[in-house]
Design an enzyme around this catalytic site. Structure first.
Site, PDB file in Angstrom:
ATOM      1  N   ASP A 148     -11.222   2.325   3.540  1.00 29.63           N
ATOM      2  CA  ASP A 148     -11.491   0.892   3.405  1.00 29.63           C
ATOM      3  C   ASP A 148     -12.998   0.632   3.257  1.00 29.63           C
ATOM      4  O   ASP A 148     -13.412  -0.439   2.821  1.00 29.63           O
ATOM      5  CB  ASP A 148     -11.007   0.154   4.668  1.00 29.63           C
ATOM      6  CG  ASP A 148      -9.739  -0.646   4.422  1.00 29.63           C
ATOM      7  OD1 ASP A 148      -9.415  -0.893   3.253  1.00 29.63           O
ATOM      8  OD2 ASP A 148      -9.101  -1.037   5.420  1.00 29.63           O
TER       9      ASP A 148
ATOM     10  N   LYS B 294       0.848  -1.202   0.000  1.00 27.67           N
ATOM     11  CA  LYS B 294       0.000   0.000   0.000  1.00 27.67           C
ATOM     12  C   LYS B 294       0.882   1.251   0.000  1.00 27.67           C
ATOM     13  O   LYS B 294       0.643   2.207  -0.727  1.00 27.67           O
ATOM     14  CB  LYS B 294      -0.928  -0.014   1.227  1.00 27.67           C
ATOM     15  CG  LYS B 294      -2.039  -1.053   1.100  1.00 27.67           C
ATOM     16  CD  LYS B 294      -2.726  -1.344   2.416  1.00 27.67           C
ATOM     17  CE  LYS B 294      -3.662  -2.553   2.245  1.00 27.67           C
ATOM     18  NZ  LYS B 294      -4.235  -3.050   3.479  1.00 27.67           N
TER      19      LYS B 294
ATOM     20  N   GLN C 216      -4.881  -2.113   9.739  1.00 27.50           N
ATOM     21  CA  GLN C 216      -4.655  -3.424   9.116  1.00 27.50           C
ATOM     22  C   GLN C 216      -5.255  -4.536   9.982  1.00 27.50           C
ATOM     23  O   GLN C 216      -4.977  -4.623  11.169  1.00 27.50           O
ATOM     24  CB  GLN C 216      -3.140  -3.640   8.922  1.00 27.50           C
ATOM     25  CG  GLN C 216      -2.797  -4.868   8.121  1.00 27.50           C
ATOM     26  CD  GLN C 216      -3.314  -4.827   6.683  1.00 27.50           C
ATOM     27  OE1 GLN C 216      -3.245  -3.798   6.010  1.00 27.50           O
ATOM     28  NE2 GLN C 216      -3.869  -5.926   6.211  1.00 27.50           N
TER      29      GLN C 216
END
Ligand SMILES: NC(=O)c1ccc[n+]([C@@H]2O[C@H](COP(=O)([O-])OP(=O)(O)OC[C@H]3O[C@@H](n4cnc5c(N)ncnc54)[C@H](OP(=O)(O)O)[C@@H]3O)[C@@H](O)[C@H]2O)c1
Length: 298
Positions: free
Chosen positions: A120, A53, A97
């Site tokens: 997200d 990322k 995460q």
């Protein structure tokens, strides 16, 4: 019949290139789209996702930071880090995460992220908006699949889409996106999971079959209708003494056999995973545009 391979690598690159003019417009105004990724502990798979990322941000000239916290970090401290990112004007996207250590309440963490920085698309606000068919940050993996279908001229309208897996990050939002009443969606959706009976009877009726289970090679050729489109979301590490690292990555679909039955199929690696990152970059740019008042609906 051998299936068309639905490649994600090149498409992901094209989608990221398409973001460059939007990023340049923001930079001209002194705004550098910024993504902050929080990771607890040092799980190798999670670290590798976080690294890719960061690399993608770097490639696009976006700001990115990785906040590496100890696996033992308490919930209160984690929530304080999130709260600081929520109010930091240089941060446009916040991502925690997963998976988190067991002592952390995942729901409390997701609730703490400001919905306008939830790139997200996992916070309850964005999930609710998604279900209601409203403007929202779409979760990256399912949204990447929608883009992959569209770019390959596979219109889900009126088709039977079967999804195996009902997680909050893939299966459920995938169902929500496919069933939307809008162009590029309009599918009839069935969702299977570990309690589904006679699953093969259901999957064999799928025009579009999406596997998001986390079981290597679970979908066999006899579970697939001839001419179906098969999307493999799975990322599974399997031992392979011949591979350089002693393992290799495989999907949830028995690729070699299923490609002889399907009309089109995504590979693993090089399929859906690549698009997930492109969608994350897209959401971060969108967040930066919205937060700085530069977003104009087209
Ligand atoms: N390509 C990408 O970018 C990307 C992104 C996210 C995830 N993934 C990969 O996609 C896979 C799924 O991820 P996830 O986070 O959705 O996983 P998850 O949270 O573990 O959910 C797995 C789902 O599969 C169902 N399932 C598991 N075994 C099954 C079986 N034998 N028969 C039927 N259903 C079964 C589970 O059913 P129950 O609900 O009944 O337990 C659950 O709904 C993993 O391999 C993951 O690494 C890839």
């Amino acid at each position: 019949m051998t299936a068309k391979i639905l490649e994600g690598t090149e498409l992901s690159q094209q989608l990221m290139d398409g973001l460059k003019p939007r990023i340049a417009r923001l930079v001209k105004k002194g705004i550098y789209p910024g993504l902050s990724v929080i990771i607890l502990g040092e799980d190798p798979a999670s670290l590798s996702y976080v690294k890719s990322k960061g690399k993608a941000c770097e490639r696009l000239g976006m700001r990115s930071e990785t906040i590496m916290l100890s696996e033992k970090t308490g919930q209160k401290d984690l929530l304080t880090v999130i709260s600081n990112l929520n109010t930091n004007p240089r941060v446009h996207g916040i991502l925690v995460q997963m998976p988190l250590p067991k002592h952390i309440d995942e729901n409390a963490v997701l609730e703490a992220i400001a919905p306008e920085k939830d790139v997200d698309g996992f916070t309850p606000v964005n999930m609710g908006r998604l279900l209601a068919g409203r403007d929202c940050f779409r979760p990256c993996t399912p949204n990447g699949i929608m883009v992959l279908l569209e770019k390959n001229n596979i219109d889900p309208a009126g088709k039977h889409a079967v999804i195996i897996g009902r997680s909050n990050i893939v299966g459920k939002p995938m169902a929500a996106l496919l069933m939307q009443k809008r162009k590029g969606a309009d599918a009839t959706v069935t969702v299977c999971h570990s309690r589904t009976r006679k699953m093969a009877d259901i999957t064999r009726k799928a025009d579009i079959l999406i596997a998001a289970i986390g079981q290597p090679g679970f979908v066999k050729a006899n579970m697939v209708k001839k001419g179906a489109v098969v999307i493999d979301v799975g990322i599974n590490r399997v031992r392979d003494p011949e591979a350089e690292k002693g393992h290799r990555i495989v999907g949830d679909v028995d690729f070699e056999k299923v490609k002889e039955v399907a009309k089109a199929i995504t590979p693993v690696p090089g399929g859906v995973g690549k698009l997930t990152i492109a969608m994350l970059m897209q959401n971060t740019v969108l967040a930066a545009e919205k937060l700085s008042g530069q977003h104009h609906k087209t």
